[in-house]
Write a protein that holds these residues in place. Structure first.
Motif, mmCIF file in Angstrom:
data_model
loop_
_atom_site.group_PDB
_atom_site.id
_atom_site.type_symbol
_atom_site.label_atom_id
_atom_site.label_comp_id
_atom_site.label_asym_id
_atom_site.label_seq_id
_atom_site.Cartn_x
_atom_site.Cartn_y
_atom_site.Cartn_z
ATOM 1 N N LEU A 144 1.059 -1.510 -0.220
ATOM 2 C CA LEU A 144 -0.195 0.067 -0.110
ATOM 3 C C LEU A 144 0.888 1.206 0.185
ATOM 4 O O LEU A 144 0.184 2.386 -0.632
ATOM 5 N N VAL A 145 1.656 1.299 1.162
ATOM 6 C CA VAL A 145 2.454 2.086 0.828
ATOM 7 C C VAL A 145 3.560 3.190 -0.298
ATOM 8 O O VAL A 145 3.657 3.605 -0.791
ATOM 9 N N TRP A 146 4.294 0.865 -0.988
ATOM 10 C CA TRP A 146 4.580 1.188 -1.960
ATOM 11 C C TRP A 146 3.648 2.206 -3.279
ATOM 12 O O TRP A 146 3.851 2.797 -4.508
ATOM 13 N N ASP A 147 2.656 1.936 -3.713
ATOM 14 C CA ASP A 147 1.736 1.876 -4.332
ATOM 15 C C ASP A 147 1.310 3.425 -4.006
ATOM 16 O O ASP A 147 1.493 4.312 -5.217
ATOM 17 N N ALA A 148 1.298 3.812 -2.716
ATOM 18 C CA ALA A 148 0.820 5.380 -2.738
ATOM 19 C C ALA A 148 2.638 6.698 -2.639
ATOM 20 O O ALA A 148 2.434 7.531 -3.657
ATOM 21 N N PHE A 149 3.165 5.527 -3.364
ATOM 22 C CA PHE A 149 4.465 6.687 -3.630
ATOM 23 C C PHE A 149 4.706 6.486 -5.338
ATOM 24 O O PHE A 149 5.430 6.860 -5.449
ATOM 25 N N THR A 150 3.520 5.560 -5.940
ATOM 26 C CA THR A 150 4.352 4.841 -7.042
ATOM 27 C C THR A 150 3.193 5.528 -8.033
ATOM 28 O O THR A 150 3.476 4.639 -9.480
ATOM 29 N N LYS A 151 1.839 5.603 -7.583
ATOM 30 C CA LYS A 151 0.400 5.559 -8.595
ATOM 31 C C LYS A 151 0.464 6.959 -8.454
ATOM 32 O O LYS A 151 0.053 7.914 -7.804
ATOM 33 N N ALA A 152 0.000 7.653 -9.714
ATOM 34 C CA ALA A 152 -0.518 9.097 -9.960
ATOM 35 C C ALA A 152 -1.590 9.540 -8.953
ATOM 36 O O ALA A 152 -1.608 10.493 -7.858
ATOM 37 N N GLU A 153 -2.401 8.532 -8.881
ATOM 38 C CA GLU A 153 -4.159 8.769 -8.844
ATOM 39 C C GLU A 153 -3.618 8.960 -6.681
ATOM 40 O O GLU A 153 -4.513 9.521 -6.438
ATOM 41 N N LEU A 154 -2.766 8.260 -6.427
ATOM 42 C CA LEU A 154 -2.650 8.246 -4.731
ATOM 43 C C LEU A 154 -1.676 9.583 -4.448
ATOM 44 O O LEU A 154 -1.727 10.359 -3.668
ATOM 45 N N LEU A 155 -0.854 9.975 -5.558
ATOM 46 C CA LEU A 155 0.603 11.066 -5.294
ATOM 47 C C LEU A 155 -0.335 12.325 -5.237
ATOM 48 O O LEU A 155 -0.093 12.592 -4.117
ATOM 49 N N ASP A 156 -1.342 12.488 -5.757
ATOM 50 C CA ASP A 156 -2.275 13.380 -5.782
ATOM 51 C C ASP A 156 -2.605 13.420 -4.795
ATOM 52 O O ASP A 156 -3.702 14.899 -4.831
ATOM 53 N N PRO B 142 1.499 19.866 0.324
ATOM 54 C CA PRO B 142 0.412 20.232 1.198
ATOM 55 C C PRO B 142 -0.607 21.342 1.915
ATOM 56 O O PRO B 142 -0.600 22.260 0.434
ATOM 57 N N LYS B 143 -1.788 21.142 2.234
ATOM 58 C CA LYS B 143 -2.252 21.971 2.016
ATOM 59 C C LYS B 143 -2.317 23.937 2.743
ATOM 60 O O LYS B 143 -1.438 23.286 3.008
ATOM 61 N N PRO B 144 -2.974 24.480 1.630
ATOM 62 C CA PRO B 144 -4.308 23.761 0.926
ATOM 63 C C PRO B 144 -3.593 23.591 -0.328
ATOM 64 O O PRO B 144 -4.904 23.536 -1.442
ATOM 65 N N TRP B 145 -2.219 23.635 -0.641
ATOM 66 C CA TRP B 145 -1.632 23.105 -2.653
ATOM 67 C C TRP B 145 -2.879 21.438 -2.407
ATOM 68 O O TRP B 145 -3.175 20.705 -1.539
ATOM 69 N N THR B 146 -2.561 21.607 -3.943
ATOM 70 C CA THR B 146 -3.014 20.296 -4.046
ATOM 71 C C THR B 146 -2.100 19.894 -5.585
ATOM 72 O O THR B 146 -1.609 20.957 -5.791
ATOM 73 N N ILE C 25 3.300 14.380 4.065
ATOM 74 C CA ILE C 25 4.045 12.857 4.911
ATOM 75 C C ILE C 25 2.611 12.789 5.773
ATOM 76 O O ILE C 25 1.516 11.863 6.384
ATOM 77 N N ASP C 26 1.717 13.976 6.560
ATOM 78 C CA ASP C 26 0.640 13.993 6.784
ATOM 79 C C ASP C 26 -0.846 13.882 6.432
ATOM 80 O O ASP C 26 -1.410 12.918 6.677
ATOM 81 N N ASN C 27 -0.523 14.018 5.418
ATOM 82 C CA ASN C 27 -1.491 13.861 4.578
ATOM 83 C C ASN C 27 -1.377 12.435 4.080
ATOM 84 O O ASN C 27 -2.519 11.999 4.150
ATOM 85 N N LEU C 28 -0.015 12.042 3.518
ATOM 86 C CA LEU C 28 -0.218 10.540 3.456
ATOM 87 C C LEU C 28 -0.999 9.689 4.775
ATOM 88 O O LEU C 28 -1.840 8.886 4.280
ATOM 89 N N GLU C 29 -0.145 10.117 5.696
ATOM 90 C CA GLU C 29 -1.082 9.314 6.928
ATOM 91 C C GLU C 29 -2.333 8.870 6.852
ATOM 92 O O GLU C 29 -3.074 7.932 7.073
ATOM 93 N N LYS C 30 -3.047 10.021 6.554
ATOM 94 C CA LYS C 30 -4.758 9.698 6.559
ATOM 95 C C LYS C 30 -4.962 8.902 4.965
ATOM 96 O O LYS C 30 -6.196 8.340 5.465
ATOM 97 N N VAL C 31 -4.853 9.104 3.871
ATOM 98 C CA VAL C 31 -4.667 8.465 2.580
ATOM 99 C C VAL C 31 -4.487 7.129 3.264
ATOM 100 O O VAL C 31 -5.253 5.906 2.806
#
Length: 164
Positions: free
Chosen positions: A30-42, A47-51, A153-159
């Motif tokens: 799951l962590v690998w996918d979060a770093f290597t798939k565009a739909e998860l990276l986005d 950093p909020k409020p940026w997207t 990274i905090d955003n990633l934790e929530k995802v």
């Protein structure tokens, strides 16, 4: 179950390197996918409020990701990442450079190496960022890279929590 997860962020100006180590209470795949798939990276990389907005991503050796971090006012800050080495679920390397919207890179850039490992359901990601110049490293720091990366990274934790 609460975990005391490691987060280490070190800047070494003598080697022009930033080293980041972060643990996640999630499976390696799951962590690998979060770093290597565009739909998860986005979903997490800005950093909020940026997207984050990926125009395209081809995760293979020689492939590229072209994406922008977009401010709430619509300002786009583009980057190109070119993948130079991939060992699935273990390691990948890329060269990162800021760019304009026509994909013209702003040099110098930086070389990123990601290493992934899992033990007892905790995945560790170790990232080394080598900058081609001390000036680029200092610019990253001045632009708030540590603060922005920490928020991402905090955003990633929530995802990861929503996907687990």
């Amino acid at each position: 179950m609460m975990h005391n997860l490691l987060f280490d962020f070190t800047v070494d100006k003598s080697t022009k390197t930033v080293t980041i180590t972060r643990e996640f209470a999630a499976k390696l795949s799951l962590v690998w996918d979060a770093f290597t798939k565009a739909e998860l990276l986005d979903q997490w990389v800005a950093p909020k409020p940026w997207t984050s907005k990926t125009k395209y991503m081809n995760f293979e050796v020689g492939g590229r990701r072209f994406y922008a971090m977009v401010s709430p006012e619509g300002l786009e800050r583009w980057s190109i990442q070119e993948f130079s080495s991939i060992t699935p679920k273990t390691n990948f390397k890329m060269h990162n450079a800021f760019a304009d919207k026509e994909e013209n890179p702003e040099l110098p850039g930086s070389d990123w190496e990601y290493n992934f490992s899992e033990q007892n359901g905790i995945t560790k990601v170790h990232i080394s960022i080598y900058n081609e110049s001390l000036e680029r490293l200092e610019r990253m720091i001045e632009m708030g890279f540590k603060e922005g990366f920490t928020m991402s990274i905090d955003n990633l934790e929530k995802v990861l929590t929503t996907l687990s």
